[in-house]
Structure formats: C-alpha cells, structure tokens
Design a protein around this motif. Sequence first.
Motif, PDB file in Angstrom:
ATOM      1  N   TYR A  73       9.469  52.861  26.715  1.00 34.23           N
ATOM      2  CA  TYR A  73       8.324  52.832  25.801  1.00 34.23           C
ATOM      3  C   TYR A  73       7.277  51.824  26.284  1.00 34.23           C
ATOM      4  O   TYR A  73       6.075  52.112  26.331  1.00 34.23           O
ATOM      5  N   ALA A  74       7.740  50.625  26.648  1.00 33.41           N
ATOM      6  CA  ALA A  74       6.830  49.553  27.057  1.00 33.41           C
ATOM      7  C   ALA A  74       6.104  49.894  28.355  1.00 33.41           C
ATOM      8  O   ALA A  74       4.886  49.734  28.456  1.00 33.41           O
ATOM      9  N   VAL A  75       6.847  50.374  29.350  1.00 29.76           N
ATOM     10  CA  VAL A  75       6.249  50.670  30.656  1.00 29.76           C
ATOM     11  C   VAL A  75       5.224  51.794  30.543  1.00 29.76           C
ATOM     12  O   VAL A  75       4.088  51.688  31.033  1.00 29.76           O
ATOM     13  N   ILE A  76       5.606  52.881  29.878  1.00 33.73           N
ATOM     14  CA  ILE A  76       4.699  54.024  29.743  1.00 33.73           C
ATOM     15  C   ILE A  76       3.490  53.661  28.891  1.00 33.73           C
ATOM     16  O   ILE A  76       2.361  54.072  29.180  1.00 33.73           O
ATOM     17  N   SER A  77       3.703  52.862  27.848  1.00 36.38           N
ATOM     18  CA  SER A  77       2.591  52.457  26.991  1.00 36.38           C
ATOM     19  C   SER A  77       1.612  51.559  27.731  1.00 36.38           C
ATOM     20  O   SER A  77       0.399  51.653  27.529  1.00 36.38           O
ATOM     21  N   LEU A  78       2.121  50.682  28.599  1.00 36.20           N
ATOM     22  CA  LEU A  78       1.229  49.839  29.390  1.00 36.20           C
ATOM     23  C   LEU A  78       0.358  50.686  30.313  1.00 36.20           C
ATOM     24  O   LEU A  78      -0.842  50.429  30.467  1.00 36.20           O
ATOM     25  N   ILE A  79       0.972  51.700  30.918  1.00 38.10           N
ATOM     26  CA  ILE A  79       0.227  52.545  31.861  1.00 38.10           C
ATOM     27  C   ILE A  79      -0.816  53.378  31.127  1.00 38.10           C
ATOM     28  O   ILE A  79      -2.001  53.404  31.510  1.00 38.10           O
ATOM     29  N   PHE A  80      -0.392  54.070  30.072  1.00 34.28           N
ATOM     30  CA  PHE A  80      -1.275  55.038  29.425  1.00 34.28           C
ATOM     31  C   PHE A  80      -2.173  54.413  28.358  1.00 34.28           C
ATOM     32  O   PHE A  80      -3.343  54.800  28.241  1.00 34.28           O
ATOM     33  N   GLN A  81      -1.639  53.480  27.573  1.00 38.08           N
ATOM     34  CA  GLN A  81      -2.471  52.903  26.515  1.00 38.08           C
ATOM     35  C   GLN A  81      -3.404  51.821  27.049  1.00 38.08           C
ATOM     36  O   GLN A  81      -4.619  51.880  26.825  1.00 38.08           O
ATOM     37  N   ILE A 162       7.739  59.353  23.077  1.00 38.68           N
ATOM     38  CA  ILE A 162       6.811  58.378  23.650  1.00 38.68           C
ATOM     39  C   ILE A 162       5.429  58.984  23.810  1.00 38.68           C
ATOM     40  O   ILE A 162       4.407  58.331  23.570  1.00 38.68           O
ATOM     41  N   ALA A 163       5.373  60.250  24.208  1.00 41.15           N
ATOM     42  CA  ALA A 163       4.082  60.928  24.404  1.00 41.15           C
ATOM     43  C   ALA A 163       3.281  60.973  23.113  1.00 41.15           C
ATOM     44  O   ALA A 163       2.050  60.858  23.127  1.00 41.15           O
ATOM     45  N   VAL A 164       3.963  61.116  21.985  1.00 38.64           N
ATOM     46  CA  VAL A 164       3.272  61.128  20.690  1.00 38.64           C
ATOM     47  C   VAL A 164       2.573  59.793  20.457  1.00 38.64           C
ATOM     48  O   VAL A 164       1.424  59.738  20.011  1.00 38.64           O
ATOM     49  N   ILE A 220      -0.305  42.392  24.674  1.00 33.00           N
ATOM     50  CA  ILE A 220       0.611  41.816  23.675  1.00 33.00           C
ATOM     51  C   ILE A 220       0.867  42.814  22.547  1.00 33.00           C
ATOM     52  O   ILE A 220       2.008  43.055  22.144  1.00 33.00           O
ATOM     53  N   VAL A 221      -0.207  43.413  22.035  1.00 37.33           N
ATOM     54  CA  VAL A 221      -0.076  44.385  20.932  1.00 37.33           C
ATOM     55  C   VAL A 221       0.772  45.575  21.368  1.00 37.33           C
ATOM     56  O   VAL A 221       1.686  46.013  20.643  1.00 37.33           O
ATOM     57  N   THR A 222       0.496  46.101  22.556  1.00 38.74           N
ATOM     58  CA  THR A 222       1.201  47.290  23.038  1.00 38.74           C
ATOM     59  C   THR A 222       2.680  47.006  23.273  1.00 38.74           C
ATOM     60  O   THR A 222       3.545  47.798  22.874  1.00 38.74           O
ATOM     61  N   LEU A 223       2.991  45.892  23.918  1.00 40.29           N
ATOM     62  CA  LEU A 223       4.391  45.561  24.190  1.00 40.29           C
ATOM     63  C   LEU A 223       5.162  45.259  22.909  1.00 40.29           C
ATOM     64  O   LEU A 223       6.319  45.652  22.758  1.00 40.29           O
ATOM     65  N   THR A 224       4.513  44.569  21.985  1.00 36.94           N
ATOM     66  CA  THR A 224       5.172  44.286  20.701  1.00 36.94           C
ATOM     67  C   THR A 224       5.470  45.574  19.950  1.00 36.94           C
ATOM     68  O   THR A 224       6.573  45.758  19.412  1.00 36.94           O
ATOM     69  N   GLN A 225       4.505  46.482  19.919  1.00 40.87           N
ATOM     70  CA  GLN A 225       4.733  47.772  19.268  1.00 40.87           C
ATOM     71  C   GLN A 225       5.820  48.570  19.970  1.00 40.87           C
ATOM     72  O   GLN A 225       6.602  49.267  19.320  1.00 40.87           O
ATOM     73  N   ALA A 226       5.887  48.465  21.308  1.00 40.16           N
ATOM     74  CA  ALA A 226       6.879  49.220  22.067  1.00 40.16           C
ATOM     75  C   ALA A 226       8.300  48.772  21.732  1.00 40.16           C
ATOM     76  O   ALA A 226       9.227  49.585  21.731  1.00 40.16           O
TER      77      ALA A 226
END
Length: 293
Positions: A73-81, A162-164, A220-226
């Motif tokens: 979740y964290a890795v993909i969110s960092l890349i895409f978000q 994760i895509a959602v 920080i926001v993205t990783l915390t949410q992940a």
Amino acid sequence: MPNQRKWFPYVYLAPALIMLLLFVYYPIICNLYYSLFDWSSFTPTMQFKGLGNFIDLFHDPIFYTALKNNIWYAVISLIFQVGGGLILAAILEDKLVRRFSPFFRTVFFIPVIISITVIALLFDFFYNPEIGLLNKLLDLIGLHGWTTGWLGNGHTAIFAVIAVSQWQSIGYIAMLFIIAIQKIPNEIYEAAEIDGASKIKQFFHVTVPGVKEMAFVTTIVTLTQAFTVFNEPNILTDGGPGYSSQVLATYLYHSAFENDSMGYASAIATVILAITLIISVIQLRLFRSGKEV
C-alpha cells in the motif's frame, strides 16, 4: 500585573492541551497498558501477560501478511499518489493547460468527496468477474487471458483494493501540490525558459525543489494513511479471500470484535503506532523540513 500577563498564553493554550491529553495521549497510554494483558470484553478480569501478546504477534503469519500488504500500500501510494499527483499538478499548472485547469481540478477532486460506501459499490461492479467493466475491457482489447475475479483472487485482491485508494486520493494530493506550485515565482520559470530549459528540465530543476515542503507533507500523509487504511479492504474484501488482502487495521478489527482478543488487538494497535512514528521521524530526517539544505 506583569506576572499575570506571563500566564496569559498558557490560559489560551490550556483548552487545546487538555483536549490533546484526553483524546490523544491518554488513549495511547491506555492502549499500551491494555496490550500487556490477556483480556476480552466479556470477562471482568484481566490476566497480565507482559510482552506475550507482542511475542505471539511476531510469530503470527497473518500479521506478516497484513504488514506486507500495508507495505505494498505504502510503496504504490508513494508512486501513484505523491509522484503521480505531482506530475498531474505540474501539467494542470502549465500555461498551455491552465485555462482548462478549473474543470480538470474539479474532475480529479470529485472522488475525494464521494462516500467510501458508494466507491466500494462502484468498484465492486467494476471488478465483477462476469459483468464487470474491467474484464469486458480486457476482452475487448484481446487480453482475455488476463481476466479474473479481481476481488476473489488471492493474488490480485490486495492490488485491486489498492487501486481504489489511488483513484480516490490522487486528486487530493494533486490539489496540495497545485497550491505549492502556485507559490513558486513565475520569474524562475521564465529565466529557465530563456536559458533553454525544456519542460522536463523545468519540472526537475524548478518545480520539484520548489515543492519540497509540500512533498514532505504529502509523503507523511500518504504513508500514514497506507499503514492505517481500513475502509477500502474492509468493505471490498473483508480481508479475503482467506487472509490475502488483510491489512493491519482490518486484522486489529477482526482480533478485537470477531475473536474478542482485546489485548492482542491492542498490541497490533501499538505496532501500527510505532510504525507511523518511525516513518515520521525518518521523513523529518530525510526532508529536513523547515531547514535549509
């Protein structure tokens, strides 16, 4: 009178500090305390277990599956978000696209304000193995071999969930980056353009350094949410099939309210807290936020 004035700032800060103590630090301390006991909501007694819950947790294969999914979740969110949000913001703030920017901002931000229940129903239909739009699209372009029950397949369920999250959150991150880009003086872009810098070079040498502080915030926001995500996997798959899409928050929920292992659930919550704190400290060291580089 001077002595009284000295206390005025503390009087104004007192309500906020009391709220912080009652609703943040006190629950954290209570959770740490409860994680040291073996107890349930239906028994009046609590048996002291020390670090037993943590030892059991670190020998639990489901915990490692959930942790691995949170890392994905964290890795993909960092890349895409974060990465995708920055690129999207830079495109929308380009002078060639800026006249249409309000329309596109609205389009990309709409998913952020839609209820997660509505989004779950939408993507449940989208991923449907029989009538879902995703499998229909794959059939249409000749990739029939790729069709599957996305939420019912143990290998694809977590990535479908994760895509959602990426679809829903990228607009919010992009809006934050747009605010940061708008604060960069236009003179810097004009000087770079005069020097012959291409759009790509302007992006890497002007935009990226100019949004460094916002990149820190969004990371920080993205990783915390992940590492605290709950709604999407709980609604779409409930951690299934099996435990393949379990994340730490859903495993905490199942341990507490289905298995009635409150002490074990408190241990999971403590691990989540430790992970998010470690991530925050690392980010502060890496970005050196608020300091000159």
